[in-house]
Design a protein around this motif. Structure first.
Motif, PDB file in Angstrom:
ATOM      1  N   TYR A  98       0.784  -1.095   0.007  1.00 36.02           N
ATOM      2  CA  TYR A  98       0.018  -0.056   0.070  1.00 36.02           C
ATOM      3  C   TYR A  98       0.934   1.162   0.015  1.00 36.02           C
ATOM      4  N   PHE A  99       1.960   1.138   0.970  1.00 31.72           N
ATOM      5  CA  PHE A  99       2.860   2.456   0.685  1.00 31.72           C
ATOM      6  C   PHE A  99       3.521   2.498  -0.693  1.00 31.72           C
ATOM      7  N   GLY A 100       3.906   1.387  -1.094  1.00 30.67           N
ATOM      8  CA  GLY A 100       4.584   1.371  -2.409  1.00 30.67           C
ATOM      9  C   GLY A 100       3.630   1.780  -3.545  1.00 30.67           C
ATOM     10  N   SER A 101       2.286   1.663  -3.428  1.00 27.92           N
ATOM     11  CA  SER A 101       1.447   1.789  -4.457  1.00 27.92           C
ATOM     12  C   SER A 101       1.341   3.433  -4.405  1.00 27.92           C
ATOM     13  N   GLY A 102       1.436   3.973  -3.207  1.00 27.78           N
ATOM     14  CA  GLY A 102       1.366   5.597  -3.166  1.00 27.78           C
ATOM     15  C   GLY A 102       2.750   6.184  -3.824  1.00 27.78           C
ATOM     16  N   LEU A 103       3.867   5.495  -3.815  1.00 30.46           N
ATOM     17  CA  LEU A 103       5.113   5.851  -4.406  1.00 30.46           C
ATOM     18  C   LEU A 103       4.887   5.747  -5.843  1.00 30.46           C
ATOM     19  N   LEU A 104       4.267   4.726  -6.280  1.00 32.35           N
ATOM     20  CA  LEU A 104       3.998   4.620  -7.771  1.00 32.35           C
ATOM     21  C   LEU A 104       3.083   5.390  -8.415  1.00 32.35           C
ATOM     22  N   ILE A 105       2.077   6.004  -7.640  1.00 29.32           N
ATOM     23  CA  ILE A 105       1.256   7.228  -8.091  1.00 29.32           C
ATOM     24  C   ILE A 105       2.200   8.439  -8.158  1.00 29.32           C
ATOM     25  N   ILE A 106       3.100   8.481  -7.336  1.00 32.77           N
ATOM     26  CA  ILE A 106       4.122   9.674  -7.434  1.00 32.77           C
ATOM     27  C   ILE A 106       4.888   9.650  -8.675  1.00 32.77           C
ATOM     28  N   ALA A 107       5.543   8.586  -8.876  1.00 33.28           N
ATOM     29  CA  ALA A 107       6.165   8.174 -10.142  1.00 33.28           C
ATOM     30  C   ALA A 107       5.685   8.326 -11.146  1.00 33.28           C
ATOM     31  N   ALA A 157      -6.997   5.900 -17.243  1.00 37.41           N
ATOM     32  CA  ALA A 157      -5.598   5.594 -16.935  1.00 37.41           C
ATOM     33  C   ALA A 157      -5.711   4.308 -15.949  1.00 37.41           C
ATOM     34  N   PRO A 158      -5.918   3.179 -16.722  1.00 37.26           N
ATOM     35  CA  PRO A 158      -6.212   2.051 -15.752  1.00 37.26           C
ATOM     36  C   PRO A 158      -5.429   1.399 -14.941  1.00 37.26           C
ATOM     37  N   LEU A 159      -3.824   1.580 -15.203  1.00 33.42           N
ATOM     38  CA  LEU A 159      -2.972   0.823 -14.438  1.00 33.42           C
ATOM     39  C   LEU A 159      -2.494   1.648 -13.371  1.00 33.42           C
ATOM     40  N   PHE A 160      -2.024   2.925 -13.387  1.00 34.30           N
ATOM     41  CA  PHE A 160      -1.395   3.762 -12.596  1.00 34.30           C
ATOM     42  C   PHE A 160      -2.300   4.835 -11.996  1.00 34.30           C
ATOM     43  N   GLY A 161      -3.559   4.942 -12.618  1.00 36.72           N
ATOM     44  CA  GLY A 161      -4.489   6.110 -12.389  1.00 36.72           C
ATOM     45  C   GLY A 161      -3.905   7.541 -12.652  1.00 36.72           C
ATOM     46  N   LEU A 162      -4.752   8.316 -12.456  1.00 35.85           N
ATOM     47  CA  LEU A 162      -4.514   9.736 -12.937  1.00 35.85           C
ATOM     48  C   LEU A 162      -3.872  10.718 -11.838  1.00 35.85           C
ATOM     49  N   GLY A 163      -3.678  10.090 -10.724  1.00 31.22           N
ATOM     50  CA  GLY A 163      -2.915  11.176  -9.635  1.00 31.22           C
ATOM     51  C   GLY A 163      -4.097  12.033  -9.157  1.00 31.22           C
ATOM     52  N   ARG A 164      -3.669  12.734  -8.126  1.00 25.59           N
ATOM     53  CA  ARG A 164      -4.748  13.208  -7.242  1.00 25.59           C
ATOM     54  C   ARG A 164      -5.206  14.490  -8.081  1.00 25.59           C
TER      55      ARG A 164
END
Length: 409
Positions: A64-73, A286-293
Motif C-alpha cells: 500500500y505504501f509502495g502503491s503511493g510511491l508509484l502514483i508519485i512516480a 488511466a487503468p494501470l497507475f491512475g490519474l494522480g490526485r
C-alpha cells in the motif's frame, strides 16, 4: 524503569482512551509507537518473527505504501501526490508494532485494549452530549462531530470502540460486565449521534457477528435475563438517539424517493452516484497507475459538470475502490484490497481455533466497520482512520497469532 509489558499496557490504555477524547492525539501516539518499535528493531532489541501471518500483513502494508510511491512516480508533475509518501508511512508499522506488542501476554493485551476502549467510549458519549447541549436547536440537522471535528472519523472511532466494548462485555466476569455493557451503549450512542448512515449497520452487524462466531456468547444470550436486558438496552438506545437516527434515515428515504439511484446534483445520494460514474470513467482513462490526485480532482470537476450540470469538488470519490481506481488505477485497487483480504484470509484459516477466536472476531469487526465506510464514504486516507486501522489490526493479529510473549534483547 518499567518493563516492556508494563509500558505497553499503560500506553495502550491511554491511546484508546484518547481515541474517544482527543481526536488526532491517537494518531500521534500510534505513529510514536511505530517509530519507537522500529527504532528498537534497528538497535537489535526486538526479535524478528517468521510468522507467515504477520509477515503477509506487513507485505500488504508495504504494498500500500509502495502503491503511493508509484502514483508519485507515474505523475511526477503533480505536487499533490507527494504527500502520499508521508501519509502512508504508518502502513509500514504493522511489523514493528507487532514485535513490540508481542512482548505482552494476551490476557494483559486484551485487558489494556478493553479498559482503554471503555474510557474512550465514555469520551465519545461525552462529546455527543456536550455538542447537543451547545446546539440544542439543531434537532433536524444535528450531527455530532467529536474531537476530530468531522462526523466520519468520529463515527468510525465510536464503532470501533463499540466493537471492543461489546467483546469485553462477553468476556468479562459478573463484576465488570455491567461496566463494559454501559461502555458499549455509550459508544453506540456516539455512533447514532454522528448521523453517519454508512456505519449505522454496524450496530446490528457486530452483535450478530459476535453471536454467530462465539459459542459462549450464544450461551449467555440464551438466558431470559440476558435477552430482556439486551432488548431493553436496544430500545433505550434508540429512544435516546431517535431524533438523529430517525432524521438521518428519513432523509435517506426522501432522497431515494426523489431521484432513485440516478446521478443528480439535487442531493448527496445522487452526487455519490455521479461520483462513481466519473470514477469509472477516470479508471478507463488511466487503468494501470491512475490519474494522480490533481488530475483526478480535475476529472471529477469536469465529469460531474457534464453529467449532472454541477461540478463537484470532494477530496475523494465516496467509495474506497472508486477512489483508489481514479487516483492510482489497478495497482492501488489491488493494494487497497490486500489490506482487507489478507486479514480476512487468516480469519478463515483460524476460524475453528478457540485460542484465536477473540482476535478473529476483532479483525472481522474492523473489516466490517471499514468495509461499511468504504461503500459510500472514506475508508482510508484520514490520519485517524489510517492509524486506527494499522494499530488495532496489529493488536488483533497479536491476539490471534501469539501463543506466548516474545522476548526483547
Amino acid at each position: 524503569m518499567p518493563s516492556n509489558s508494563t509500558l505497553n499496557r499503560y500506553y495502550m490504555i491511554v491511546m484508546y482512551a484518547a481515541l474517544g477524547m482527543g481526536g488526532s492525539v491517537f494518531s500521534i501516539m500510534a505513529v510514536g509507537a511505530a517509530v519507537f518499535s522500529a527504532a528498537k528493531i534497528f538497535l537489535g532489541r526486538l526479535t524478528m518473527t517468521r510468522q507467515p501471518m504477520i509477515l503477509s500483513l506487513a507485505v500488504a502494508g508495504l504494498a500500500y505504501f509502495g502503491s503511493g510511491l508509484l502514483i508519485i512516480a507515474a505523475n511526477p508533475a503533480d505536487a499533490a501526490n507527494y504527500t502520499l509518501a508521508v501519509e502512508r508511512l504508518i502502513f509500514l508499522g504493522f511489523l514493528p508494532l507487532y514485535l513490540q506488542l508481542s512482548l505482552m501476554d494476551r490476557e494483559s493485551l486484551r485487558d489494556s485494549l478493553e479498559i482503554g476502549a471503555a474510557l474512550g467510549a465514555a469520551g465519545v458519549a461525552t462529546w455527543a452530549v456536550f455538542e447537543w447541549a451547545v446546539y440544542p436547536l439543531e434537532t433536524i440537522s444535528f450531527r455530532a462531530h467529536g474531537a476530530p471535528g468531522n462526523p466520519g472519523p468520529y463515527a468510525t472511532t465510536a464503532a470501533v470502540l463499540f466493537a471492543c466494548c461489546l467483546l469485553a462485555s462477553f468476556r468479562a466476569g459478573r463484576t465488570r460486565r455491567p461496566l463494559f455493557v454501559a461502555a458499549s451503549l455509550c459508544a453506540a450512542f456516539g455512533l447514532i449521534m454522528s448521523g453517519m448512515r454508512t456505519v449505522y449497520p454496524a450496530l446490528i452487524v457486530l452483535p450478530v457477528l459476535l453471536f454467530i462466531t462465539w459459542p459462549e456468547a450464544r450461551q449467555r444470550l440464551a438466558t431470559r435475563g440476558a435477552m430482556w436486558a439486551f432488548a431493553a438496552s436496544a430500545v433505550l438506545l434508540v429512544l435516546v438517539g431517535s431524533f438523529v437516527l430517525m432524521s438521518r434515515l428519513g432523509h435517506l428515504l426522501t432522497m431515494a424517493n426523489f431521484s432513485g439511484f440516478s446521478p443528480t446534483a439535487a442531493n448527496s445520494l445522487g452526487e455519490r452516484i455521479a461520483l462513481w460514474y466519473c470514477a469509472a470513467d477516470a479508471f478507463r482513462e488511466a487503468p494501470l497507475f491512475g490519474l494522480g490526485r490533481s488530475d483526478a480532482y480535475r476529472y471529477m470537476h469536469e465529469c460531474t459538470s457534464a453529467l449532472i450540470g454541477e461540478p463537484l469538488e470532494y477530496s475523494h470519490f465516496h467509495n474506497a475502490l472508486a477512489t483508489a481506481a481514479a487516483f492510482g488505477g489497478l495497482v492501488d485497487v489491488c493494494a487497497t484490497s490486500a489490506l482487507l483480504l489478507v486479514p480476512l484470509y487468516w480469519c478463515w484459516r483460524h476460524r475453528r481455533d478457540p485460542d484465536s477466536r477473540y482476535g478473529v472476531i476483532l479483525i472481522l469487526s474492523i473489516l466490517t466497520i471499514y468495509g461499511l465506510n468504504g461503500v459510500t464514504n472514506l475508508m482510508l486516507g484520514h490520519d485517524i482512520h489510517d492509524a486506527l486501522f494499522v494499530h488495532l489490526m496489529t493488536v488483533a493479529f497479536v491476539l490471534m497469532v501469539a501463543r506466548r510473549p516474545a522476548t526483547a534483547r
